[in-house]
Scaffold this motif. Structure first.
Motif, PDB file in Angstrom:
ATOM      1  N   TYR A  33       0.805  -1.223   0.000  1.00  0.00           N
ATOM      2  CA  TYR A  33       0.000   0.000   0.000  1.00  0.00           C
ATOM      3  C   TYR A  33       0.837   1.272   0.000  1.00  0.00           C
ATOM      4  O   TYR A  33       0.325   2.356   0.247  1.00  0.00           O
ATOM      5  CB  TYR A  33      -0.991   0.004   1.170  1.00  0.00           C
ATOM      6  N   ASN A  34       2.107   1.175  -0.325  1.00  0.00           N
ATOM      7  CA  ASN A  34       2.989   2.339  -0.352  1.00  0.00           C
ATOM      8  C   ASN A  34       2.860   3.068  -1.688  1.00  0.00           C
ATOM      9  O   ASN A  34       3.750   3.024  -2.532  1.00  0.00           O
ATOM     10  CB  ASN A  34       4.432   1.910  -0.102  1.00  0.00           C
ATOM     11  N   SER A  35       1.736   3.742  -1.882  1.00  0.00           N
ATOM     12  CA  SER A  35       1.514   4.506  -3.107  1.00  0.00           C
ATOM     13  C   SER A  35       0.540   5.646  -2.827  1.00  0.00           C
ATOM     14  O   SER A  35      -0.138   5.666  -1.809  1.00  0.00           O
ATOM     15  CB  SER A  35       0.962   3.611  -4.215  1.00  0.00           C
ATOM     16  N   ILE A  36       0.509   6.576  -3.743  1.00  0.00           N
ATOM     17  CA  ILE A  36      -0.391   7.727  -3.610  1.00  0.00           C
ATOM     18  C   ILE A  36      -1.730   7.430  -4.274  1.00  0.00           C
ATOM     19  O   ILE A  36      -2.783   7.788  -3.776  1.00  0.00           O
ATOM     20  CB  ILE A  36       0.257   8.984  -4.227  1.00  0.00           C
ATOM     21  N   GLU A  37      -1.685   6.792  -5.408  1.00  0.00           N
ATOM     22  CA  GLU A  37      -2.907   6.484  -6.157  1.00  0.00           C
ATOM     23  C   GLU A  37      -3.405   5.097  -5.817  1.00  0.00           C
ATOM     24  O   GLU A  37      -2.601   4.203  -5.558  1.00  0.00           O
ATOM     25  CB  GLU A  37      -2.626   6.575  -7.661  1.00  0.00           C
ATOM     26  N   SER A  39      -6.349   7.803  -5.038  1.00  0.00           N
ATOM     27  CA  SER A  39      -6.723   8.664  -3.909  1.00  0.00           C
ATOM     28  C   SER A  39      -8.238   8.633  -3.746  1.00  0.00           C
ATOM     29  O   SER A  39      -8.976   8.383  -4.689  1.00  0.00           O
ATOM     30  CB  SER A  39      -6.228  10.088  -4.135  1.00  0.00           C
ATOM     31  N   PRO A  44      -4.467  10.324  -0.087  1.00  0.00           N
ATOM     32  CA  PRO A  44      -3.677   9.273  -0.746  1.00  0.00           C
ATOM     33  C   PRO A  44      -4.010   7.874  -0.230  1.00  0.00           C
ATOM     34  O   PRO A  44      -4.417   7.694   0.924  1.00  0.00           O
ATOM     35  CB  PRO A  44      -2.228   9.644  -0.401  1.00  0.00           C
ATOM     36  N   PHE A  46      -2.163   5.489   0.693  1.00  0.00           N
ATOM     37  CA  PHE A  46      -1.376   5.103   1.857  1.00  0.00           C
ATOM     38  C   PHE A  46      -2.119   5.377   3.161  1.00  0.00           C
ATOM     39  O   PHE A  46      -2.092   4.568   4.081  1.00  0.00           O
ATOM     40  CB  PHE A  46      -0.035   5.857   1.851  1.00  0.00           C
ATOM     41  N   TYR A  47      -2.785   6.511   3.230  1.00  0.00           N
ATOM     42  CA  TYR A  47      -3.474   6.894   4.455  1.00  0.00           C
ATOM     43  C   TYR A  47      -4.851   6.250   4.589  1.00  0.00           C
ATOM     44  O   TYR A  47      -5.207   5.752   5.652  1.00  0.00           O
ATOM     45  CB  TYR A  47      -3.608   8.414   4.556  1.00  0.00           C
ATOM     46  N   TRP A  48      -5.663   6.265   3.524  1.00  0.00           N
ATOM     47  CA  TRP A  48      -7.010   5.731   3.686  1.00  0.00           C
ATOM     48  C   TRP A  48      -7.014   4.210   3.796  1.00  0.00           C
ATOM     49  O   TRP A  48      -7.912   3.626   4.399  1.00  0.00           O
ATOM     50  CB  TRP A  48      -7.993   6.251   2.643  1.00  0.00           C
TER      51      TRP A  48
END
Length: 73
Positions: A33-37, A39, A44, A46-48
């Protein structure tokens, strides 16, 4: 119910606790899950993704609690 029946039923539901390993593995595997897309609403991935697993874990713990019942009763 006798105490032997309660103990047997309790042991048969202990396998549900193994489901708690799923959130641990899902969040521990960072390269997944180390990505921005993609979103979600400008947040991003990564966070959600991590926040989603917090919610999933809470629901999972609640259902395991219900399935095992209260030990004192």
């Amino acid at each position: 119910m006798s105490s032997d029946t309660n103990k047997q039923a309790s042991k048969s539901r202990k396998w549900l606790r193994w489901l708690l390993i799923l959130p641990f593995i899902a969040v521990l595997w960072v390269p997944f899950y180390n990505s921005i897309e993609p979103s979600l609403g400008g947040i991003p991935f990564f966070y959600w993704y991590q926040l989603l697993w917090v919610l999933i874990s809470s629901v999972l713990i609640f259902f395991i609690y219900l399935a095992e019942g209260r030990e004192g009763q």
